[in-house]
Each structure stands twice: as structure tokens, then as C-alpha cells.
Scaffold this active site. Structure first.
Site, PDB file in Angstrom:
ATOM      1  CE1 TYR A 131      10.145  -3.337  -9.457  1.00  0.00           C
ATOM      2  CE2 TYR A 131       8.811  -4.077  -7.621  1.00  0.00           C
ATOM      3  CZ  TYR A 131       8.959  -3.823  -8.966  1.00  0.00           C
ATOM      4  OH  TYR A 131       7.923  -4.041  -9.812  1.00  0.00           O
TER       5      TYR A 131
ATOM      6  CG  ASP B 182      14.727  -3.981  -9.920  1.00  0.00           C
ATOM      7  OD1 ASP B 182      14.162  -5.031  -9.581  1.00  0.00           O
ATOM      8  OD2 ASP B 182      14.218  -3.151 -10.691  1.00  0.00           O
TER       9      ASP B 182
ATOM     10  N   GLY C 251       0.466   0.483  -5.085  1.00  0.00           N
ATOM     11  CA  GLY C 251      -0.732  -0.339  -5.048  1.00  0.00           C
ATOM     12  C   GLY C 251      -1.679   0.081  -6.145  1.00  0.00           C
TER      13      GLY C 251
ATOM     14  CG  ASN D 150       2.678   0.234   3.413  1.00  0.00           C
ATOM     15  OD1 ASN D 150       2.578  -0.829   2.806  1.00  0.00           O
ATOM     16  ND2 ASN D 150       3.731   1.016   3.333  1.00  0.00           N
ATOM     17  N   GLY D 151       1.616  -2.681   5.113  1.00  0.00           N
ATOM     18  CA  GLY D 151       2.445  -3.694   5.760  1.00  0.00           C
ATOM     19  C   GLY D 151       1.686  -4.976   5.962  1.00  0.00           C
TER      20      GLY D 151
ATOM     21  CB  CYS E 188      -0.863   0.053   1.246  1.00  0.00           C
ATOM     22  SG  CYS E 188      -1.868  -1.373   1.431  1.00  0.00           S
TER      23      CYS E 188
END
Ligand code: SF4
Length: 484
Positions: free
Chosen positions: A254, A358, A38, A113-114, A12
Site C-alpha cells: 500500500y 489492497d 505524510g 521515518n519509523g 514519514c
């Protein structure tokens, strides 16, 4: 954005505003800058004259907020926005955030987020004592804990709830009287504080989103910190002092935008440094250096500068390809790559190429790129990866929770070289990665989480410990192998 190509997704992006009459349009603009974090759903809750109101839906921001009325109907002095990629909880409309909770006395909006590592256990305990959940998202657990806390006062309740959840999290919570932000004790996911020109406060996932709305960066929110923004101003405190900075290394490799700063380190410059170290550790006998657009261009620049091999534009990315959802089959994934990237024949024909990417997740993208370059006449392709091999699952908010999906977890580097069809293959070492980013030289792993590469998880894994144990029992790799 490049993130759909990589088959690697974060959960997110968060963006919150307090104290500006244009809070909702500012949040909308900020979320656009965070869209790479996201793409499956988006939502904004605005603090209107009649309380908190939400507009949300599945899809890109431009699809969810397709007409001006979508923003106008939630306009107010504060807002909380979210762009989501679904992991824990799946792709359901009811899981799109911010989640909005209406109680008899007030309303609250919550965005996350997570990934929480003990959400399943907590949910089971809460359900056993009568809690009813409306979503399958792990985020809802925090709200139940908050509302059930016996502590006096909102902040006490919030602090108690934050101490019960574990894993990787950055939370933003909006009520009718304040905007609150909290980061997990390791700071896996970034969150920053900024100021708008007219004094309003912004809290969001990346500094690039502050720049996009004309807000001034104030500071990073620290591990274990709780920030409250109310009519009384900005107040900060630690909800825990048991902290250890371990920022997700993939943010630098990234996820984050190159124009963002995380704890004082510019993402582009960190990638250039990774590219330089890659050139030292994994030299290549090549005529030109080519980077995979867009997230690998900084590392490719570093590789070219350090090696002295000229950089050239061997691959271009289509800017206007319609969005494709995460492709469900291998064949569809391969087609998606072809639509998005093409080789420049005039540049690559007859050349030996140092191709810089990457990371390698499933390997699908790399395989396709190599085919593209060979079809365009490349004489040799030496693939160089500006991060170590991804060999372990992530439980802190990246959607790879099984080693089955990771090419480097199931094959030696020599096998990978053969499968990818390249002349040579080399990865960056973990030490060089940590030193290139160099967040905090005195902290373990220089202040980074590098568990994806090393299996060294900075926290206990709670609900995921048994899964990891099973996964590791099947791993036969030499985890220090980086070239073939
Ligand atoms: S395991 Fe990897 S992806 Fe997950 S937080 Fe750590 S570095 Fe980031």
C-alpha cells in the site's frame, strides 16, 4: 493521494542532498514525490552560508512552502527534508521534522521515518539524568544519546547511539560537514542512495523520488548500515552486524509508489503478482474486475490477467478534492470516501463485480465502496483483498497500535462479509503474499515483516510488549482464516 482514504498512515518520507548548489529546490521537488508518505507537516533544513536554517510547518508541502522566499531563505549546497504523518508524539508544530538542534559549537538537523520501540524507556532514563526534551517525538531521543556518548569522535558517538535505539527507523542527519543516513537492523523502512548528474548525492525514502529529481539510483541502504557523505566522499560501514532483512510488507501492499523499487523489487510488479495469486486462491464468479483507485489498480490488473475476467473502470477517483485531515468521526469518514470515489454506472450496472482492494483496516472505506457500487446497479460484489487480514498492531511506524481499530482483529471473515454487505469475501494468504514479493527466499518470511497479519514480530517489542500481551489476550480469531 489514496492514503487519506485508507485510514492507514505511515510516519514519514525523507529526502536529503549533499553537494549541489540547488540542494534545497531539489529536496523540495523530491519531497513532492514522497508526499503520499505524510501529509500533516513538512520541513526542509538548508546548509546556508550562515549555517543550518530551517523552514517548516503543519500541512502539505504546497502549504508549508507557499512562496519562493520560503525556499530561497534556506538555499545552500546541502539540504534535509521531511514530510510527516504524526504517530508517536502527536500533531504538534514542535514535532515537525527535521528537528534542528543548536549547540555552542555546531548545529545538527535530524529526520526520522519509523517508530522506536524503546523510546519511552530511553527518554525516562535520559530525563532522570537531567535531559530536557523539546518535543514529544521519539526522534529526539537519538540526539540526546548521540550527544551524551563518551565515544571519541562523531561517528563513534553516532554508532553507539544507533545501537541503543530499537524498532523501525530510517534516520537522516545533516551537519555543517556531512549528511549521514542509517537504517535499523531489520530494514523495516526503505532508504536509497542516488547520484545527481553533477555528482551530488541524494538519500531518500523511495526510488521514485530519485527519478523525479533526475538522480541515478545507486543502491538500497542495507539493514544496520551507516552511510556518511562528506567532502571526502561517500563512506559506508555497519554500526551493527546483527541484522535480518524484514522490510515492512505494507510498503509493497500500500504505502510505496508503484514506480518505486525496494531491494530490487518493483512495487507495481509485486502488486500484480499479488493480484495473480489472489485470483488463484480466491476465484470469483464475476463479469468484470474493478480495482479501488489508486493503490489497488496493479493488483486488480494481476487478478484480471490471471482469471481471464476483463478489467474495467468501475470506480473513478476525483483528482482535485481538497485535502481532508484524518476524519475524527465515522460519519465524516464516510462522507470523505464519497467525495473521493464514484462508481461508473454504465460499467457496473447489472454486472457481477470482483472488487479488488489492497487491504481492509477499519472497514469504513470498503463498506462505502460496496454501497456506491450497489447504488450504481451492481448485481453482485465479490470483494477480494490482495493482502491477508490485518489482525495485529504495528509498532514499527504504522499508526495502528491497537487491535481495537482493526476490523479483522475483532470479527470473523463471515462476520466481515455480512458487515461489508458483499456476496463473498476473500483475502490473500500470508504465504502467497511473501512469495509474490519474494525479496529474499532464504530469509524468514522471504525478507518481509508480516507481523500485521501473523503476530510474528521480527524483534523484541520493549515498551510495547505489555500492550501486545494485553491485546492478544482479547483476540479470539482464527488467524489462518482468509475467506467467507
Ligand atoms: S507490522 Fe505490518 S505494518 Fe508494521 S512493519 Fe510489519 S508489516 Fe509493516
Amino acid at each position: 493521494m489514496p492514503h487519506e482514504i485508507k485510514e492507514l498512515n505511515e510516519e514519514c518520507g525523507l529526502f536529503g542532498v549533499w553537494g549541489d548548489p540547488n540542494a534545497v529546490p531539489i529536496t523540495h521537488l523530491g519531497l513532492h514525490t514522497l508526499q503520499h508518505r505524510g501529509q500533516e507537516g513538512a520541513g526542509i533544513v538548508g546548509l546556508t552560508r550562515t549555517g543550518l536554517r530551517r523552514h517548516y510547518g503543519l500541512g502539505l508541502l504546497s502549504e508549508v512552502f507557499a512562496k519562493p522566499a520560503d525556499l530561497a531563505e534556506i538555499a545552500g549546497n546541502a539540504a534535509l527534508g521531511h514530510v510527516r504523518y504524526a504517530t508517536a508524539g502527536g500533531r504538534l508544530l514542535e514535532n515537525i521534522q527535521p528537528l534542528l538542534f543548536r549547540f555552542s559549537t555546531e548545529a545538527m538537523a535530524l529526520a526520522h521515518n519509523g517508530n522506536l520501540t524503546n523510546a519511552l524507556t530511553l527518554r525516562r532514563q535520559l530525563e532522570d539524568t537531567g535531559a530536557i526534551f523539546h518535543t514529544t517525538s521519539d526522534t529526539e531521543v537519538l540526539m540526546h544519546l548521540l550527544r551524551r556518548s563518551p565515544q571519541p569522535g562523531f561517528i563513534g558517538q553516532l554508532k553507539e547511539a544507533l545501537n541503543q535505539v530499537h524498532g523501525g527507523f530510517a534516520f537522516l542527519l545533516l551537519t555543517e560537514t556531512g549528511l549521514y543516513a542509517a537504517v535499523d537492523p531489520n530494514g523495516f523502512r526503505p532508504l536509497v542512495l542516488g547520484r545527481l548528474p553533477d555528482g551530488g548525492v541524494v538519500i531518500c525514502s523511495e526510488t521514485a523520488a530519485l527519478d523525479a529529481v533526475g538522480a541515478k539510483f545507486v543502491r538500497d541502504i542495507e539493514p544496520g548500515e551507516l552511510v556518511s557523505v562528506t567532502a571526502a566522499g561517500v563512506h559506508t560501514e555497519q554500526y551493527t552486524t546483527h541484522t535480518q532483512l524484514s522490510v515492512c510488507a505494507m510498503e509493497f501492499i500500500y504505502f510505496a509508489r508503484p514506480d518505486s523499487q525496494i531491494h530490487g523489487v518493483n512495487v507495481h510488479q509485486a502488486r500484480v503478482a499479488m493480484g495473480r495469486r489472489l485470483a488463484q486462491e480466491q476465484p470469483a464468479d464475476a463479469d468484470i474486475v474493478v480495482g479501488v483507485p489508486n493503490s489497488s489498480l496493479s493488483a486488480a490488473m494481476g487478478y484480471a490477467r490471471e482469471s481471464g475476467i476483463p478489467y474495467d473502470l468501475g470506480l473513478v477517483k476525483s483528482q482535485y478534492v481538497a485535502r481532508t485531515f484524518i476524519q475524527p468521526t465515522q460519519a465524516l469518514r464516510e462522507l470523505a470516501v464519497k467525495r473521493k470515489l464514484s462508481a461508473v454506472r454504465a460499467v457496473v450496472e447489472g454486472k457481477s463485480i470482483a472488487l479488488i482492494d489492497d487491504s481492509i483496516v477499519r472497514g469504513t472505506t470498503s463498506m462505502q465502496l460496496v454501497k456506491l457500487l450497489r447504488a450504481a446497479g451492481a448485481k453482485a460484489v465479490h470483494l477480494r483483498i490482495a493482502s491477508p487480514p490485518l489482525r495485529f498492531p504495528c509498532f514499527y511506524g504504522i499508526d495502528i497500535q491497537s487491535t481495537h481499530e482493526l476490523m479483522a482483529a475483532n470479527h470473523s471473515v463471515a462476520e466481515m462479509r455480512a458487515m461489508l454487505g458483499v456476496d463473498s469475501l476473500g483475502f490473500l494468504s500470508t504465504q502467497a503474499l511473501e512469495e509474490s514479493i519474494d525479496l529474499d527466499p532464504s530469509a524468514p518470511h522471504h525478507g518481509l515483516c508480516t507481523a500485521y497479519f501473523t503476530g510474528d514480530y521480527p524483534t523484541p517489542l520493549y515498551d510495547y510488549a505489555a500492550t501486545l500481551h494485553k491485546e492478544l489476550a482479547q483476540l479470539t480469531m482464527n488467524v489462518s482464516e482468509v475467506s467467507a
